[in-house]
Scaffold this motif. Structure first.
Motif, PDB file in Angstrom:
ATOM      1  N   GLY A   1      25.342  22.952 101.274  1.00  0.00           N
ATOM      2  CA  GLY A   1      24.220  22.217 100.675  1.00  0.00           C
ATOM      3  C   GLY A   1      23.292  23.073  99.838  1.00  0.00           C
ATOM      4  O   GLY A   1      22.381  22.533  99.196  1.00  0.00           O
ATOM      5  N   LEU A   2      23.470  24.391  99.843  1.00  0.00           N
ATOM      6  CA  LEU A   2      22.635  25.236  98.980  1.00  0.00           C
ATOM      7  C   LEU A   2      22.994  24.978  97.522  1.00  0.00           C
ATOM      8  O   LEU A   2      22.129  24.718  96.687  1.00  0.00           O
ATOM      9  CB  LEU A   2      22.837  26.721  99.310  1.00  0.00           C
ATOM     10  N   VAL A   3      24.279  25.080  97.222  1.00  0.00           N
ATOM     11  CA  VAL A   3      24.808  24.707  95.906  1.00  0.00           C
ATOM     12  C   VAL A   3      26.097  23.922  96.114  1.00  0.00           C
ATOM     13  O   VAL A   3      26.855  24.200  97.044  1.00  0.00           O
ATOM     14  CB  VAL A   3      25.062  25.922  94.980  1.00  0.00           C
ATOM     15  N   ILE A   4      26.305  22.924  95.262  1.00  0.00           N
ATOM     16  CA  ILE A   4      27.495  22.072  95.313  1.00  0.00           C
ATOM     17  C   ILE A   4      28.167  22.133  93.949  1.00  0.00           C
ATOM     18  O   ILE A   4      27.492  22.223  92.924  1.00  0.00           O
ATOM     19  CB  ILE A   4      27.100  20.623  95.674  1.00  0.00           C
ATOM     20  N   ARG A   5      29.473  22.068  93.932  1.00  0.00           N
ATOM     21  CA  ARG A   5      30.193  22.080  92.654  1.00  0.00           C
ATOM     22  C   ARG A   5      30.874  20.725  92.475  1.00  0.00           C
ATOM     23  O   ARG A   5      31.741  20.337  93.249  1.00  0.00           O
ATOM     24  CB  ARG A   5      31.203  23.221  92.647  1.00  0.00           C
ATOM     25  N   LYS A   6      30.443  20.011  91.455  1.00  0.00           N
ATOM     26  CA  LYS A   6      31.023  18.705  91.144  1.00  0.00           C
ATOM     27  C   LYS A   6      32.190  18.905  90.196  1.00  0.00           C
ATOM     28  O   LYS A   6      32.088  19.595  89.186  1.00  0.00           O
ATOM     29  CB  LYS A   6      29.938  17.845  90.475  1.00  0.00           C
ATOM     30  N   MET A   7      33.336  18.322  90.539  1.00  0.00           N
ATOM     31  CA  MET A   7      34.505  18.463  89.667  1.00  0.00           C
ATOM     32  C   MET A   7      34.358  17.548  88.448  1.00  0.00           C
ATOM     33  O   MET A   7      33.701  16.523  88.519  1.00  0.00           O
ATOM     34  CB  MET A   7      35.781  18.116  90.453  1.00  0.00           C
TER      35      MET A   7
ATOM     36  N   LEU B   1      31.765  20.961  98.459  1.00  0.00           N
ATOM     37  CA  LEU B   1      30.462  20.807  99.109  1.00  0.00           C
ATOM     38  C   LEU B   1      29.995  22.078  99.790  1.00  0.00           C
ATOM     39  O   LEU B   1      28.801  22.259 100.040  1.00  0.00           O
ATOM     40  CB  LEU B   1      30.537  19.674 100.135  1.00  0.00           C
ATOM     41  N   SER B   2      30.937  22.961 100.127  1.00  0.00           N
ATOM     42  CA  SER B   2      30.616  24.209 100.837  1.00  0.00           C
ATOM     43  C   SER B   2      31.462  25.322 100.232  1.00  0.00           C
ATOM     44  O   SER B   2      32.641  25.117  99.956  1.00  0.00           O
ATOM     45  CB  SER B   2      30.955  24.096 102.324  1.00  0.00           C
ATOM     46  N   PRO B   3      30.904  26.514 100.069  1.00  0.00           N
ATOM     47  CA  PRO B   3      31.714  27.606  99.520  1.00  0.00           C
ATOM     48  C   PRO B   3      32.685  28.156 100.559  1.00  0.00           C
ATOM     49  O   PRO B   3      32.351  28.265 101.736  1.00  0.00           O
ATOM     50  CB  PRO B   3      30.673  28.667  99.145  1.00  0.00           C
ATOM     51  N   ILE B   4      33.897  28.474 100.115  1.00  0.00           N
ATOM     52  CA  ILE B   4      34.852  29.169 100.975  1.00  0.00           C
ATOM     53  C   ILE B   4      34.448  30.640 101.003  1.00  0.00           C
ATOM     54  O   ILE B   4      34.118  31.236  99.975  1.00  0.00           O
ATOM     55  CB  ILE B   4      36.285  28.986 100.451  1.00  0.00           C
ATOM     56  N   PHE B   5      34.426  31.240 102.184  1.00  0.00           N
ATOM     57  CA  PHE B   5      33.903  32.594 102.412  1.00  0.00           C
ATOM     58  C   PHE B   5      35.019  33.599 102.135  1.00  0.00           C
ATOM     59  O   PHE B   5      36.023  33.633 102.837  1.00  0.00           O
ATOM     60  CB  PHE B   5      33.413  32.652 103.855  1.00  0.00           C
ATOM     61  N   MET B   6      34.837  34.423 101.095  1.00  0.00           N
ATOM     62  CA  MET B   6      35.853  35.375 100.651  1.00  0.00           C
ATOM     63  C   MET B   6      35.347  36.819 100.740  1.00  0.00           C
ATOM     64  O   MET B   6      34.154  37.080 100.580  1.00  0.00           O
ATOM     65  CB  MET B   6      36.243  35.085  99.197  1.00  0.00           C
ATOM     66  N   LEU B   7      36.274  37.745 100.967  1.00  0.00           N
ATOM     67  CA  LEU B   7      35.957  39.167 101.033  1.00  0.00           C
ATOM     68  C   LEU B   7      36.750  39.919  99.976  1.00  0.00           C
ATOM     69  O   LEU B   7      37.863  39.546  99.641  1.00  0.00           O
ATOM     70  CB  LEU B   7      36.317  39.734 102.415  1.00  0.00           C
ATOM     71  N   TYR B   8      36.149  40.990  99.470  1.00  0.00           N
ATOM     72  CA  TYR B   8      36.840  41.836  98.491  1.00  0.00           C
ATOM     73  C   TYR B   8      36.448  43.289  98.745  1.00  0.00           C
ATOM     74  O   TYR B   8      35.367  43.573  99.271  1.00  0.00           O
ATOM     75  CB  TYR B   8      36.463  41.437  97.059  1.00  0.00           C
ATOM     76  N   GLU B   9      37.332  44.204  98.380  1.00  0.00           N
ATOM     77  CA  GLU B   9      37.042  45.634  98.535  1.00  0.00           C
ATOM     78  C   GLU B   9      36.394  46.177  97.262  1.00  0.00           C
ATOM     79  O   GLU B   9      36.814  45.839  96.153  1.00  0.00           O
ATOM     80  CB  GLU B   9      38.325  46.400  98.822  1.00  0.00           C
ATOM     81  N   ASP B  10      35.374  47.008  97.439  1.00  0.00           N
ATOM     82  CA  ASP B  10      34.660  47.592  96.296  1.00  0.00           C
ATOM     83  C   ASP B  10      33.984  48.878  96.761  1.00  0.00           C
ATOM     84  O   ASP B  10      32.780  48.910  97.001  1.00  0.00           O
ATOM     85  CB  ASP B  10      33.637  46.592  95.762  1.00  0.00           C
ATOM     86  N   ALA B  11      34.790  49.931  96.896  1.00  0.00           N
ATOM     87  CA  ALA B  11      34.297  51.194  97.464  1.00  0.00           C
ATOM     88  C   ALA B  11      33.102  51.760  96.694  1.00  0.00           C
ATOM     89  O   ALA B  11      32.221  52.409  97.266  1.00  0.00           O
ATOM     90  CB  ALA B  11      35.432  52.218  97.500  1.00  0.00           C
TER      91      ALA B  11
END
Length: 420
Positions: A414-420, A141-151
């Protein structure tokens, strides 16, 4: 993935049906979100608990029922084409306009914990709560907030170019933050992004409990002999990816309120701290916050003792302090939250560091007010944790003290939801 989104033909104002992540929704905010719209996503992510709840009728079964009814009534609709979703959040902080760009997509679960680096301890109760919801609703229902490096900014440059060519399908303002979402369906561009991201280590910014829950749910399906289709679907989760970049990643501090000061008088508190800190008394709350803000490069804290006044305290010797802080790397011990909990509270003042003695406040004004109203003996104010510190702690495989990071702004639910 084919996102489930609110149908604009049925919902004219999308800002009335989205919500913050579940774990920052207070009871008052929950009431308000329920009131604003009968189809607000809060009814899915954090439904109300009722006195007569049973095994078959509870917040989780009601969320699943609402989700399915909204899909049947076309209040929610599933997009016909798989996409990744460009997501920007634009806001002003310290008189600077910040435009943070990222994307929402599915990510494969790292069941062996090699590519995903958490930085926060998780608690059993929230994980059980989220697992019960996932079993019932079978959706992210909500995206998990992830970070990545990209110099070289390979991904963000692609996202910026693509968003210029089309209009966002969501464009809303909530609490002085503008949220916009575009669907990116071009397979060649998606392939380029996947190619760059597949090599990355990923840092969890926000959503540690939901990430652990996704792993637990996938393992549970495997153990229970679920269908292969269900198992395959469960091995992915919805994530919001943002470049690990100081300029666009804002971490806000979370301040501490202490209920029981172990009977210490205000004079004893100041005397004990004076052995290890320079203690400066100030005239007002504004002076405290301003003085603390000037000392971001050193280990400094604001302290409010009610009628005994406002103070800024500055650590004299970190090397001395860290010898009293137990195990952990020098990077972990150098976190202001570590110094506050392990050195100031536990060692210097001998005050209980348990959850029932400490409450947290994002808003400094709220912390000052709660001291003035009684019930709390003192408040400590912190400067924000740095993004580079989060990265170092995660790379060490260590976990930060609770409430060490509050990334702002949060991605909306609620912006986007992913249904399994």
């Amino acid at each position: 993935f084919k996102a489930v989104v609110y149908n604009k033909k049925e919902i004219k104002n999308i800002s009335k049906v989205v919500a913050p992540p579940y774990d920052i929704i207070s009871p008052d905010m929950q009431d308000e979100l329920y009131r604003i719209h009968e189809n607000n996503v809060v009814r899915l992510i954090l439904g109300k608990i009722k006195n007569g709840d049973t095994q078959t009728d509870n917040r989780y079964t009601r969320a699943a029922s609402d989700f399915n009814i909204w899909l049947k009534k076309n209040i929610l609709i599933e997009n016909s084409v798989p996409a990744i979703y460009i997501y920007t959040q634009t806001y002003t902080y310290d008189d600077k306009r910040i435009d943070r760009i990222g994307f929402i997509s599915l990510m494969g679960l790292d069941l062996k914990d090699k590519k995903v680096l958490p930085h926060e301890k998780t608690l059993t109760a929230p994980k059980e709560d989220r697992l019960r919801l996932m079993r019932a609703i079978k959706a992210n229902l909500s995206p998990i907030f992830m970070l990545y490096e990209d110099a070289k900014h390979k991904v963000s440059d692609v996202l910026k170019k693509k968003k210029k060519k089309t209009k966002p399908f969501i464009d809303i303002n909530i609490d002085s933050v503008r949220h916009r979402v575009w669907a990116l369906t071009d397979k060649e561009t998606i392939g380029k992004i996947e190619s760059v991201m597949s090599k990355k280590d990923i840092f969890i910014a926000d959503g540690h409990h939901r990430y652990e829950t996704s792993k637990n749910y996938a393992r549970e399906l495997i153990e229970n002999g679920a269908s292969q289709k269900e198992i395959d679907s469960s091995k992915f989760f919805m994530a919001y990816f943002v470049e690990l970049e100081e300029k666009t990643l804002l971490i806000m501090p979370t301040h501490r309120l202490i209920k029981d000061a172990r009977g210490l008088s205000k004079e004893e508190i100041i005397e004990k701290l004076g052995k290890y800190f320079t203690v400066e008394k100030l005239r007002s709350a504004e002076d405290l916050l301003e003085g603390l803000g000037r000392l971001k490069a050193v280990h400094a804290f604001g302290m409010y003792l009610g009628n005994a006044g406002y103070y800024v305290i500055k650590l004299k010797d970190f090397n001395e302090a860290k010898t009293f802080m137990g195990e952990g790397s020098a990077d972990w011990k150098s976190l202001d939250v570590s110094i506050l909990h392990l050195f100031i509270l536990q060692y210097v003042l001998g005050i209980s560091d348990e959850d029932d003695n400490i409450e947290f406040a994002k808003d400094p004004g709220e912390a000052f007010n709660r001291i003035d109203k009684g019930g709390f003996k003192m408040a400590f104010f912190l400067n924000p944790t740095k993004v580079t510190q989060v990265k170092k702690i995660a790379e060490h495989g260590e976990k930060m003290p609770r409430k060490a990071t509050y990334f702002y702004p949060k991605p909306l639910s609620g912006l986007v939801i992913r249904k399994m």
